[in-house]
Write a protein that holds these residues in place. Structure first.
Motif: not given
Ligand code: AMP
Length: 397
Positions: A198, A202, A222, A274, A319, A325
């Motif tokens: 995300a 982080s 993200g 979303f 990641g 999901e």
């Molecule tokens: P992390 O825990 O930081 O590895 O983030 C994982 C989360 O990032 C997952 O639940 C994804 O759904 C979310 N994610 C990935 N790509 C995107 C995006 N383009 N916009 C929003 N959330 C995202």
């Protein structure tokens, strides 16, 4: 340092810290995913085969104040016994007189499971006296819980001091350390890390560290939109961290200076809300119209990633590339997973580590087709950040 392979367990009582923090069905309390129990089996079997007996200790969930039925480790007895094909005794309090009597009476080949360590608040506080009490159960301490190795709890770190010569990693923890070190200290090149998820905030420490360790970094998920916006792109309503635009530019500069190829997505699948059922289209990632948001990487980006991955000798994936999901936004993540599988078939070493990429590889049914899937989310992230994990340090020092 003692090692599990060379230690003589004959006639010894091995106190093993395992990670049996598994999900349970809310009504029947049956184990719904036994991956973590399976991961501990080789260590247990190794010690039993050598003529030792085993005392297992773990936490389960987050009990607030003392014992709670739903967090009792007795719920996992059946499944663990089935996997080991052995009867397992159970002590309903980890440091009661009865528990000590049970561990003292264990004969070679026998197994005792202690009740949830977190029923005592001393566990998470890293209380020395609690650790000293627990230590009475065994002649030798084995830490096989990578999932909690980043915590300085009584059973994961503090306890090790009571076994100055007789402490060691279990086979799982050893394999985890080996696989991540294989990536971070690789002599085989090129090494590629995929860092998705995300937020830039982080993952920033990991990216900074990887810049000194790898040849290519693929940015996904993200956080990609912060990189795109920082370079002047239009990202519509996509996820962005405006406080991190300078950080993103700094990473781009640093990568150039260090000769690391930074792969930033060039196209994206956008949605008008979303939601899995939102309207979708694929566009250039720097031309996202207002009101639309990027939820997955596009086909050109998948191609770029594939090309880089197929040339790589060592791969780390941490990641997802998009909101995997939701099935309509899982393709970018699946394409990367498939490319990693193909690279692995060609001889590359691939490590999938840290939370959501593990969930993704499992969701696609590809976990058996990569080299190693880590069992520790937070622990793996901290290891990659360069933090010395208390559970590992306590064994090494
Ligand atoms: P992390 O825990 O930081 O590895 O983030 C994982 C989360 O990032 C997952 O639940 C994804 O759904 C979310 N994610 C990935 N790509 C995107 C995006 N383009 N916009 C929003 N959330 C995202």
């Amino acid at each position: 340092m003692a090692t599990i392979e060379t230690y003589d367990f004959k006639g010894k009582k091995a106190l093993i810290r395992v990670d049996f923090n598994v999900p349970l069905d809310k009504e029947t309390f049956e184990v719904t995913d036994d991956t973590r129990i399976r991961a501990a089996i080789p260590t247990i079997q190794h010690i039993l085969k050598q003529g030792g007996s085993v005392i297992l200790m773990s936490h389960l969930g987050r009990p607030k104040d003392g014992p709670e039925e739903k967090y009792s480790l007795k719920h996992i007895l059946h499944q663990t016994g089935k996997l080991l094909n052995e009867e397992i005794r159970f002590a309903s309090d980890c440091i009661s007189e009865e528990a000590f009597e049970m561990s003292a009476a264990l004969k070679p080949g026998e197994i005792l499971l202690l009740e949830n360590l977190r029923f005592y608040k001393e566990e998470e506080k890293g209380d020395v006296n609690f650790a000293k009490d627990l230590a009475k159960h065994g002649d030798v301490y084995v830490n096989d819980a990578f999932g909690t190795a980043h915590r300085a709890h009584a059973s994961t770190a503090v306890i090790a001091q009571f076994f100055p010569e007789d402490k060691m990693f279990g086979l799982l923890l050893e394999a985890e350390i080996k696989s991540v070190d294989r990536v971070l200290n690789s002599t085989e090149k090129p090494v590629t890390a995929i860092v998705g998820g995300a937020k830039v905030s982080s993952k920033i420490t990991i990216i900074e560290r990887l810049l000194d360790k790898v040849d290519n970094i693929i940015i996904g998920g993200g956080m990609a939109y912060t990189f795109v916006k920082a370079q002047g792109g239009k990202i519509g309503n996509s996820l962005v961290e405006d406080d991190y635009l300078d950080t993103a530019l700094h990473i781009i500069e640093k990568a150039k200076a260090k000769n690391v190829t930074l792969v930033i997505p060039v196209d994206t699948v956008i949605a008008d809300k979303f939601d899995n059922d939102a309207n979708r289209k694929e566009v250039a990632i720097n031309e996202i119209p207002d009101g639309w948001l990027g939820l997955d990487t596009g086909s050109k980006t998948s191609e770029m990633c594939r090309e880089t991955l197929l040339k790589s000798k060592v791969i780390l994936w941490n990641g997802p590339m998009g909101v995997f999901e939701m099935p309509n936004f899982a393709k970018g993540t699946k394409d990367v997973a498939t490319a990693i599988v193909d690279a692995t078939k060609n001889g590359a070493f691939s490590l999938i580590g840290g939370g959501d990429s593990v969930a993704a590889i499992n969701q696609f049914g590809l976990a058996d087709d990569v080299s190693y899937v880590s069992t520790g989310g937070g622990a793996m992230l901290e290891y990659l950040e360069g933090i010395e994990l208390p559970g590992i340090k306590a064994i090494r020092e």
